[in-house]
Structures are given as structure tokens and as C-alpha cells.
Design a protein around this motif. Sequence first.
Motif, short mmCIF file in Angstrom:
data_model
loop_
_atom_site.label_atom_id
_atom_site.label_comp_id
_atom_site.label_asym_id
_atom_site.label_seq_id
_atom_site.Cartn_x
_atom_site.Cartn_y
_atom_site.Cartn_z
N LEU A 207 0.79 -1.17 -0.51
CA LEU A 207 0.02 0.33 0.28
C LEU A 207 0.63 0.98 0.04
CD1 LEU A 207 -2.55 -0.37 2.49
CD2 LEU A 207 -2.88 -1.25 -0.07
N GLN A 208 0.57 2.49 -1.00
CA GLN A 208 1.27 3.59 -0.29
C GLN A 208 0.95 4.47 0.00
OE1 GLN A 208 3.59 4.25 -2.87
NE2 GLN A 208 3.68 2.14 -3.40
N GLU A 209 1.56 5.94 1.18
CA GLU A 209 0.82 6.17 1.98
C GLU A 209 -0.23 6.62 1.78
OE1 GLU A 209 3.54 9.06 3.88
OE2 GLU A 209 4.79 8.87 1.95
N SER A 210 -0.14 7.40 0.55
CA SER A 210 -1.60 8.19 0.28
C SER A 210 -2.69 7.61 0.17
CB SER A 210 -0.90 8.63 -0.95
OG SER A 210 -0.67 7.86 -2.95
N ASP A 211 -2.89 6.50 -0.26
CA ASP A 211 -4.14 4.77 -0.05
C ASP A 211 -5.06 5.98 1.48
OD1 ASP A 211 -3.30 4.12 -2.67
OD2 ASP A 211 -2.30 2.02 -2.06
N SER A 212 -6.01 5.84 0.59
CA SER A 212 -7.24 5.23 1.87
C SER A 212 -7.03 3.95 2.72
CB SER A 212 -8.23 5.76 1.69
OG SER A 212 -9.26 4.43 0.75
N ALA A 213 -7.93 4.33 4.11
CA ALA A 213 -7.85 2.48 4.17
C ALA A 213 -9.07 2.04 3.62
CB ALA A 213 -8.20 3.06 5.59
N LEU A 214 -9.64 2.39 3.13
CA LEU A 214 -10.38 2.06 2.30
C LEU A 214 -10.48 0.92 1.40
CD1 LEU A 214 -13.92 0.84 1.73
CD2 LEU A 214 -14.31 2.88 1.04
#
Length: 351
Positions: A207-214
Motif C-alpha cells: 500500500l502507498q501512504e496516500s492510499d485510503s484505509a478503505l
Amino acid sequence: ELTQTRRQQPEGHIYPMPTYFETVTLEDALDKNTHRIWTISEKDSVAKALRYLGKYRVLSIPVEDKENKHHYKGVVNVADIIHKIVFHPIFSRSEKDLAEMNHEKFKLAIEDEILSMPVSELIGSRPESRHLFVFNPTTKLAELAEYFANGTHRVLVEAPNGRRIFSQADCMRFLSKNLSHDLVEPTVKLTLEELGMVVGHRNMVCLQESDSALTGFRKLLSRQWTRSQITRSGKGGTWDLSALPIVDTKEQVIGTLSQSDLRGATIDDLETLLLPVMQYRRRTGAQMAQTLVSPTTTLAEAITKIVKAKVHRAWIVDEGRLVGVVSMTDVLSRFSPYDFSFLSYFLKSRL
């Protein structure tokens, strides 16, 4: 689909034959700290199940029959609930539309359509919740390993002092106390690189840090990563990823999103699923420290780190860059007649 086969001795590598788990029983591995059984009624709500999972710090909970409390109808685990939430129609809208959705309308929909649902409606929705396997204390750990290979993460044991839960984590703790055993030491003294656990960054699901938790939870439970297994008994099962590393723009691990992050979640926590994943983890009080190892770390050192940190995996980093993972599943498969590690699946799936 993959067929489970008995582990062969590869030329140039050391694998214990017979395997360590063929020499020990569940009775050997059980201790006074083995989990007592926490249960929930089939009539109880998903919200209550989340509270119990968080309170008792477990990933699954047996569901009692409302007519007979000594009979279990199945199991509800965190993955069942996460899947129901993040793939619910209310989350099928774009994240922008969700962010603009009326606050009270959103909470009402989540409460009425998910959290108030009886847990009985989740039983069987995913493979592992369909069965609750019971073993005698005299069962060899090698036999239990076949069920682990089939996607089972925990079983019931008919211990003299009552039924107990025995999980992969319990098995890992037992192994950590026996690293000097003649059938264990030859393997655990090898490095993670020597054991082939370093696969390179491009082969890791991140996951990239910009991705949402959803987005993260959807990726975690995506069918794209689901593994199908068939054991020698013909039983089939499926596995999901249990966690994903969160990396920054330099491909360095800055966090972990795991299924356990949603246990104990409240309706307010569910509203924060739209936040960037690291912000979500801070808001929900998730553990922020990471368990990291290097390619030159020995398997014994990795096992000790994982058990001490009370986590299910350690990320392998080389000069700060993510290059692999060593999970409990990967470790336990080394001492079992069945190679059920994700690493094995990954390598075979690329052939």
C-alpha cells in the motif's frame, strides 16, 4: 489450484526429515496460557462481535447455537466482518461521493445494514467460518499442519481442563522455545536469504501512504490474492492476505495494515476508513512500531522477534527497502510435512 504434497528434501538445502512437527503433539505444545474460549451467541450483533474481538484481542470467535450453548454453529472472524463492511454497497460509491455524504445518513446506513446484523448471517460467508475443527491433545502437530495448509488459522483442543483454542501463534510460541532441538536448529540457523524468503520489492503487494484505509482493506481481501489449496484428504480451502506493508515514496516500510486493525472498531472508526491509511491507523490507536529484519537475519532471530513483538510477521528490508516478508505461516511450514507458505505459493504460481 495447488496440490499439497509431502515436502521433499531439496538438493543443497537443509530441511528436517522427519519434520519436527511429526515428533510432537498438541499436548506438548499446550500450556497454561493457551486461550480459553470466548464465545458469542448467533443472535448477537456484528457490533457486539467487533467489541468482543477487540476486548479479548482475538481474530475469531466461535458462535454458539441459541438452543444449545455447548454446540457451535461456526466461527465469525475479523475477515468476515471486514469483507462485509468494505464491499458493502454503501462503499461502492466513489470515495469523493462518500466524503460528501450526509454524516447522519452514513451512520444510519452503517448501523442498520451492517452493525445491527446478527452474526449468524456471516457464518459461512467466507471459507474459514464454515468449520470449527476439534482435536485431541494426542494429535501430532504434523496432522494439524494439514488443516493450517487448508486455510485454518486456529482449532479447538479437547484438553483435560476443558476446550482450548490453539492457533498458529500458539504453535509459533512453542517452536520459539525449542530452537535448539536437533530437528529445528539446522533450519533456524540459516538466514532468510539462504531460505529463499527475499523476493525483491517488485514482487511484494504493498500500500502507498496516500492510499485510503478503505482501499487498503479492499486490497487486503481482494480475490486477486486469494489462494486455493487442496490437501491429501481432498479438502479444499482458500487463504487471504492477513496484512499489507505501507510504504513511502522511497519504498521504505512505514506501517502495516492488518485484519486485526478493525477488531474493536466502532461506527466512528468506520467513518475514518476514507482517511489516508496511516492517518486512519493513528486515529484508531493501532500499533505503529514495525517489526523489521534483514536478508542476513537468521530464521531463529526472526522467530524470536515475531514472538516477542506479538505480531504475525516481520518485513524483510535491505538498506531500508522492502524486499520480502517472513510470516508465521512461512515459518511453520518449514517444520511441517506440507509446504503451505505464501512463499511456496508465490514461487509455484510464477512457473
